[in-house]
Design a protein around this motif. Structure first.
Motif, short mmCIF file in Angstrom:
data_model
loop_
_atom_site.label_atom_id
_atom_site.label_comp_id
_atom_site.label_asym_id
_atom_site.label_seq_id
_atom_site.Cartn_x
_atom_site.Cartn_y
_atom_site.Cartn_z
N ARG A 118 0.81 -1.22 0.00
CA ARG A 118 0.00 0.00 0.00
C ARG A 118 0.84 1.27 0.00
O ARG A 118 0.37 2.33 -0.39
N GLY A 119 2.10 1.18 0.48
CA GLY A 119 2.88 2.40 0.53
C GLY A 119 4.26 2.18 1.09
O GLY A 119 4.75 1.05 1.21
N LEU A 120 4.90 3.30 1.45
CA LEU A 120 6.23 3.32 2.04
C LEU A 120 6.16 3.96 3.41
O LEU A 120 5.28 4.79 3.68
N MET A 121 7.10 3.60 4.27
CA MET A 121 7.17 4.16 5.62
C MET A 121 8.60 4.55 5.92
O MET A 121 9.55 3.92 5.45
N LEU A 142 11.45 10.25 0.30
CA LEU A 142 10.49 9.14 0.29
C LEU A 142 9.38 9.41 -0.71
O LEU A 142 8.97 8.51 -1.45
N TYR A 143 8.89 10.65 -0.75
CA TYR A 143 7.84 11.00 -1.72
C TYR A 143 8.33 10.76 -3.15
O TYR A 143 7.63 10.15 -3.97
N GLU A 144 9.53 11.22 -3.46
CA GLU A 144 10.05 11.07 -4.82
C GLU A 144 10.29 9.61 -5.17
O GLU A 144 10.08 9.20 -6.31
N LEU A 145 10.73 8.83 -4.18
CA LEU A 145 10.91 7.39 -4.40
C LEU A 145 9.57 6.74 -4.70
O LEU A 145 9.47 5.91 -5.62
N ARG A 146 8.55 7.09 -3.93
CA ARG A 146 7.21 6.53 -4.18
C ARG A 146 6.74 6.86 -5.60
O ARG A 146 6.20 6.00 -6.31
N GLU A 147 6.95 8.11 -6.04
CA GLU A 147 6.52 8.50 -7.38
C GLU A 147 7.29 7.72 -8.45
O GLU A 147 6.71 7.31 -9.46
N ARG A 148 8.57 7.50 -8.23
CA ARG A 148 9.36 6.70 -9.19
C ARG A 148 8.83 5.27 -9.28
O ARG A 148 8.67 4.71 -10.36
N ASN A 158 0.90 -5.59 -7.82
CA ASN A 158 0.38 -5.73 -6.45
C ASN A 158 0.93 -4.64 -5.53
O ASN A 158 1.13 -4.86 -4.34
N ALA A 159 1.16 -3.44 -6.09
CA ALA A 159 1.73 -2.35 -5.30
C ALA A 159 1.04 -1.03 -5.67
O ALA A 159 1.59 -0.22 -6.42
N PRO A 160 -0.16 -0.81 -5.13
CA PRO A 160 -0.86 0.44 -5.45
C PRO A 160 -0.17 1.70 -4.92
O PRO A 160 -0.32 2.78 -5.48
N LEU A 161 0.57 1.56 -3.81
CA LEU A 161 1.41 2.64 -3.31
C LEU A 161 0.65 3.96 -3.12
O LEU A 161 1.13 5.03 -3.48
N GLU A 162 -0.51 3.89 -2.47
CA GLU A 162 -1.25 5.11 -2.19
C GLU A 162 -0.72 5.86 -0.97
O GLU A 162 -0.97 7.05 -0.82
N GLU A 163 -0.02 5.15 -0.08
CA GLU A 163 0.26 5.70 1.24
C GLU A 163 1.74 6.07 1.44
O GLU A 163 2.65 5.38 0.95
N LEU A 164 1.95 7.14 2.20
CA LEU A 164 3.27 7.51 2.71
C LEU A 164 3.12 7.71 4.21
O LEU A 164 2.53 8.68 4.66
N SER A 165 3.63 6.76 4.98
CA SER A 165 3.57 6.84 6.44
C SER A 165 4.86 7.46 6.93
O SER A 165 5.93 6.83 6.94
N MET A 166 4.77 8.73 7.30
CA MET A 166 5.98 9.44 7.77
C MET A 166 5.54 10.63 8.60
O MET A 166 4.51 11.23 8.36
N GLY A 167 6.36 10.92 9.61
CA GLY A 167 6.06 12.01 10.53
C GLY A 167 5.57 11.49 11.86
O GLY A 167 4.65 10.66 11.93
N MET A 168 6.24 11.98 12.94
CA MET A 168 5.83 11.64 14.30
C MET A 168 5.61 12.94 15.07
O MET A 168 5.49 14.01 14.48
N SER A 169 5.53 12.85 16.38
CA SER A 169 5.14 14.02 17.18
C SER A 169 6.02 15.23 16.91
O SER A 169 5.54 16.36 16.87
N GLU A 193 5.43 17.50 2.84
CA GLU A 193 6.15 16.75 1.81
C GLU A 193 5.38 15.53 1.32
O GLU A 193 5.94 14.69 0.64
N GLY A 194 4.08 15.44 1.66
CA GLY A 194 3.25 14.41 1.05
C GLY A 194 2.78 13.28 1.91
O GLY A 194 2.17 12.32 1.40
N ALA A 195 3.00 13.32 3.23
CA ALA A 195 2.54 12.23 4.10
C ALA A 195 1.03 12.04 3.98
O ALA A 195 0.28 13.01 3.90
N THR A 196 0.61 10.79 3.97
CA THR A 196 -0.82 10.47 4.01
C THR A 196 -1.21 9.83 5.34
O THR A 196 -2.39 9.65 5.61
#
Length: 254
Positions: free
Chosen positions: A181-184, A203-209, A217-228, A237-240
């Motif tokens: 579903r995505g990258l983290m 990470l965003y640019e890697l996902r787009e590439r 089997n890799a829709p890659l809709e998600e970018l899990s990044m960013g904490m408190s 920068e594109g976190a979902t």
């Protein structure tokens, strides 16, 4: 500090760290503050106000605190340790929680994690992919996963280097039970906005590439990044999906 209490939660104790429990009113205030900050960052980025979902990183949070957060509208929770997920999920089974596993996953803990987690966000090596696939195939189901990438290059962090990711995706084609579903990633250990944003942009640019190359089997809709400490920068920068623990549940104590 209070004991962790509740008719079904009394038996759970973390082994090494705990969080100070907060009142429902304080929990509500913190959740509202984080949600407002997410919305503000989304709008600053020129994205829809709900562009990033909130996942509460509940490591060492008492089940009663998780229940209170759920009653305040939280639905996504993430655990770093298989033993904590195994302890908490059954006593919160009456809630429609979507559990994510967000920590480093050892292959000998896969069975426990698959019992409760809907998503594994820390897929970082072929041996883990193979073990997940083997068990999922046996159970006749699929699993949503995120591939973990170490964009900061810090040796204390798990994850593939960005250069290793395309070859890993080639290998993942062997495992149709894993839906990527995505990258983290975890941001760098620094309070430096420019450095953090460069890492998240990587990470965003890697996902787009990867999307352009069209892996199966890799829709890659998600970018899990960013904490408190850095989630607004990640959203810019594109976190979902942002993983928030301390800002809601408070710091862990030794």
């Amino acid at each position: 500090m209070t004991d962790w209490e509740g008719p079904t939660e009394r038996g759970f104790r973390p082994e090494d760290e705990v969080r100070v429990e907060v009142s429902r009113e304080e929990l509500a205030r913190r959740l509202a503050s984080v949600r407002a900050a997410i919305e503000e960052a989304c709008l600053r980025a020129g994205r829809p106000a709900e562009c990033a979902r909130l996942l509460l990183a509940s490591k060492n949070a008492a089940p009663a605190q998780i229940r209170a957060a759920y009653e305040l509208g939280a639905r996504l929770f993430g655990e770093n340790r298989a033993q904590e997920l195994k302890a908490k999920a059954p006593v919160l089974a009456d809630l429609a929680i979507e559990w994510h596993f967000i920590g480093h996953l050892q292959t000998n803990k896969v069975r426990d994690v698959l019992r409760y987690a809907s998503v594994v966000e820390s897929l970082d090596r072929p041996a883990l992919a193979e073990e997940l696939h083997r068990r999922l195939q046996r159970e006749g189901r699929t699993l949503d996963v995120y591939v973990e990438v170490n964009v900061s290059g810090e040796p204390t962090k798990h994850g593939l280097s960005p250069d290793e990711v395309p070859a890993f995706f080639d290998q993942l084609a062997r495992y149709p039970t894993l839906v990527v579903r995505g990258l983290m990633t975890l941001g760098p250990n620094a309070e430096d906005e420019a450095r953090a944003r460069r890492a998240f942009r990587t990470l965003y640019e890697l996902r787009e590439r990867l999307r352009r190359e069209g892996y199966p089997n890799a829709p890659l809709e998600e970018l899990s990044m960013g904490m408190s400490r850095d989630f607004p920068w990640a959203i810019l920068e594109g976190a979902t999906l942002v993983r928030i623990g301390t800002a809601v549940f408070g710091p862990r104590l030794p």
